[in-house]
Design a protein around this motif. Sequence first.
Motif, PDB file in Angstrom:
ATOM      1  N   UNK A  16     -98.959  70.367  75.490  1.00 17.55           N
ATOM      2  CA  UNK A  16     -99.055  69.707  74.194  1.00 17.55           C
ATOM      3  C   UNK A  16     -98.295  70.478  73.121  1.00 17.55           C
ATOM      4  N   UNK A  17     -97.682  69.731  72.230  1.00 14.74           N
ATOM      5  CA  UNK A  17     -96.887  70.329  71.155  1.00 14.74           C
ATOM      6  C   UNK A  17     -97.802  71.012  70.141  1.00 14.74           C
ATOM      7  N   UNK A  18     -97.400  72.199  69.706  1.00 16.36           N
ATOM      8  CA  UNK A  18     -98.090  72.890  68.610  1.00 16.36           C
ATOM      9  C   UNK A  18     -97.226  72.804  67.355  1.00 16.36           C
ATOM     10  N   UNK A  19     -96.006  73.336  67.425  1.00 13.41           N
ATOM     11  CA  UNK A  19     -95.082  73.244  66.290  1.00 13.41           C
ATOM     12  C   UNK A  19     -93.692  72.846  66.777  1.00 13.41           C
ATOM     13  N   UNK A  20     -92.910  72.311  65.853  1.00 11.11           N
ATOM     14  CA  UNK A  20     -91.516  71.945  66.121  1.00 11.11           C
ATOM     15  C   UNK A  20     -90.666  72.445  64.960  1.00 11.11           C
ATOM     16  N   UNK A  26     -88.135  76.180  59.680  1.00 10.99           N
ATOM     17  CA  UNK A  26     -89.559  76.287  59.355  1.00 10.99           C
ATOM     18  C   UNK A  26     -90.379  75.434  60.323  1.00 10.99           C
ATOM     19  N   UNK A  27     -91.380  76.011  60.989  1.00  9.54           N
ATOM     20  CA  UNK A  27     -92.181  75.241  61.949  1.00  9.54           C
ATOM     21  C   UNK A  27     -92.972  74.127  61.269  1.00  9.54           C
ATOM     22  N   UNK A  28     -93.013  72.977  61.925  1.00  5.88           N
ATOM     23  CA  UNK A  28     -93.779  71.832  61.442  1.00  5.88           C
ATOM     24  C   UNK A  28     -94.865  71.485  62.452  1.00  5.88           C
ATOM     25  N   UNK A  29     -96.040  71.109  61.944  1.00  7.85           N
ATOM     26  CA  UNK A  29     -97.156  70.699  62.802  1.00  7.85           C
ATOM     27  C   UNK A  29     -97.261  69.175  62.903  1.00  7.85           C
ATOM     28  N   UNK A  30     -96.205  68.478  62.506  1.00 12.83           N
ATOM     29  CA  UNK A  30     -96.256  67.010  62.460  1.00 12.83           C
ATOM     30  C   UNK A  30     -96.557  66.383  63.817  1.00 12.83           C
ATOM     31  N   UNK A  31     -96.127  67.037  64.900  1.00 11.59           N
ATOM     32  CA  UNK A  31     -96.316  66.460  66.240  1.00 11.59           C
ATOM     33  C   UNK A  31     -97.420  67.163  67.025  1.00 11.59           C
ATOM     34  N   UNK A  32     -98.205  67.966  66.349  1.00 10.88           N
ATOM     35  CA  UNK A  32     -99.227  68.754  67.042  1.00 10.88           C
ATOM     36  C   UNK A  32    -100.190  67.854  67.817  1.00 10.88           C
ATOM     37  N   UNK A  33    -100.424  68.230  69.073  1.00 15.59           N
ATOM     38  CA  UNK A  33    -101.339  67.475  69.926  1.00 15.59           C
ATOM     39  C   UNK A  33    -100.676  66.411  70.773  1.00 15.59           C
ATOM     40  N   UNK A  81     -77.820  68.321  69.356  1.00 16.11           N
ATOM     41  CA  UNK A  81     -78.842  68.700  68.387  1.00 16.11           C
ATOM     42  C   UNK A  81     -80.025  69.245  69.178  1.00 16.11           C
ATOM     43  N   UNK A  82     -80.700  70.241  68.606  1.00 15.53           N
ATOM     44  CA  UNK A  82     -81.775  70.868  69.373  1.00 15.53           C
ATOM     45  C   UNK A  82     -83.006  71.162  68.528  1.00 15.53           C
ATOM     46  N   UNK A  83     -84.134  71.213  69.215  1.00 17.20           N
ATOM     47  CA  UNK A  83     -85.417  71.558  68.615  1.00 17.20           C
ATOM     48  C   UNK A  83     -86.005  72.749  69.353  1.00 17.20           C
ATOM     49  N   UNK A  84     -86.740  73.567  68.623  1.00 21.35           N
ATOM     50  CA  UNK A  84     -87.528  74.633  69.238  1.00 21.35           C
ATOM     51  C   UNK A  84     -88.984  74.198  69.154  1.00 21.35           C
ATOM     52  N   UNK A  85     -89.632  74.128  70.307  1.00 23.60           N
ATOM     53  CA  UNK A  85     -90.995  73.594  70.372  1.00 23.60           C
ATOM     54  C   UNK A  85     -91.937  74.644  70.950  1.00 23.60           C
ATOM     55  N   UNK A  86     -93.009  74.946  70.231  1.00 22.87           N
ATOM     56  CA  UNK A  86     -94.058  75.783  70.812  1.00 22.87           C
ATOM     57  C   UNK A  86     -95.096  74.846  71.420  1.00 22.87           C
ATOM     58  N   UNK A  87     -95.513  75.173  72.635  1.00 23.42           N
ATOM     59  CA  UNK A  87     -96.433  74.292  73.356  1.00 23.42           C
ATOM     60  C   UNK A  87     -97.633  75.074  73.867  1.00 23.42           C
ATOM     61  N   UNK A  88     -98.696  74.343  74.121  1.00 20.14           N
ATOM     62  CA  UNK A  88     -99.919  74.930  74.663  1.00 20.14           C
ATOM     63  C   UNK A  88    -100.402  74.072  75.815  1.00 20.14           C
ATOM     64  N   UNK A  89    -100.804  74.744  76.893  1.00 19.16           N
ATOM     65  CA  UNK A  89    -101.320  74.024  78.048  1.00 19.16           C
ATOM     66  C   UNK A  89    -102.788  73.697  77.813  1.00 19.16           C
ATOM     67  N   UNK A  90    -103.124  72.418  77.909  1.00 17.17           N
ATOM     68  CA  UNK A  90    -104.500  71.982  77.697  1.00 17.17           C
ATOM     69  C   UNK A  90    -104.968  71.172  78.896  1.00 17.17           C
ATOM     70  N   UNK A  91    -106.090  71.561  79.471  1.00 18.48           N
ATOM     71  CA  UNK A  91    -106.656  70.806  80.585  1.00 18.48           C
ATOM     72  C   UNK A  91    -107.317  69.556  80.047  1.00 18.48           C
ATOM     73  N   UNK A  92    -107.227  68.480  80.818  1.00 16.41           N
ATOM     74  CA  UNK A  92    -107.788  67.204  80.369  1.00 16.41           C
ATOM     75  C   UNK A  92    -109.185  67.004  80.925  1.00 16.41           C
TER      76      UNK A  92
END
Length: 220
Positions: free
Chosen positions: A146-150, A174-181, A209-220
């Motif tokens: 899941x996306x944390x920041x972009x 600057x990191x954005x949380x617009x897509x978090x989750x 064009x490129x994005x840097x995305x921080x992600x987190x692994x979340x179990x469902x």
Amino acid sequence: MYIYKIHYKPATMIKKLKFRIGTWLLTFFFIFLYSCTPKINSFTVNKRTISANDTLQFNWDVTGHPTLLYHQRNITGPGTPDSAVVRYLEFTLVAQKNGKEAKKMIQVVTQPVNSTDSVVCATGLHGDTLIASCTKDSIRWGNNYRVVTVSSGSRRPLNVSHAGTTTLLDAAGTPSHAFEGTALNGAWRMSSLLTAAEKADMSTAAEKLSLIVTVKYETQ
């Protein structure tokens, strides 16, 4: 009264018969040879990217006796903590029959729970705007990352759309949380106005064009 004439040519008929028998024997030989050869008809896994303590499910259909082999390669840097190690898991399916083998390999990546990835898309020019669209493979990433920041990875402002949300990223990264989750996989779209330098010389226009995305692994 009708008279039917039959031209009987024994030599020709024998040659044709020999040819047909030879063809049948050759066909049966290849069928027999094929049946004696190991073959991997299919070999799949339900996930291509996982995190620690995750579960994989393999499915295969083979001709012969199957064996699943496992090999792990770790990608680390100086002082890399174990929690940040990227591991490449290589699963090789071997089918054996009559002293012969057939092999097929699947690679699965083990990512840390928290990691950084990128989205890089090729551009196309529409008027004075660069537009780039691409898709993060759902088979590779699944739905657990899941996306944390972009943030912008192109050092320019980017208008970004993903999973029904659109936001503007600044050139400073600057990191954005617009897509978090939202899931990392799926379609991403980026657009950016041409710079003055690019308008003056179109050969300098960004090809990607490129994005840097921080992600987190979340179990469902």
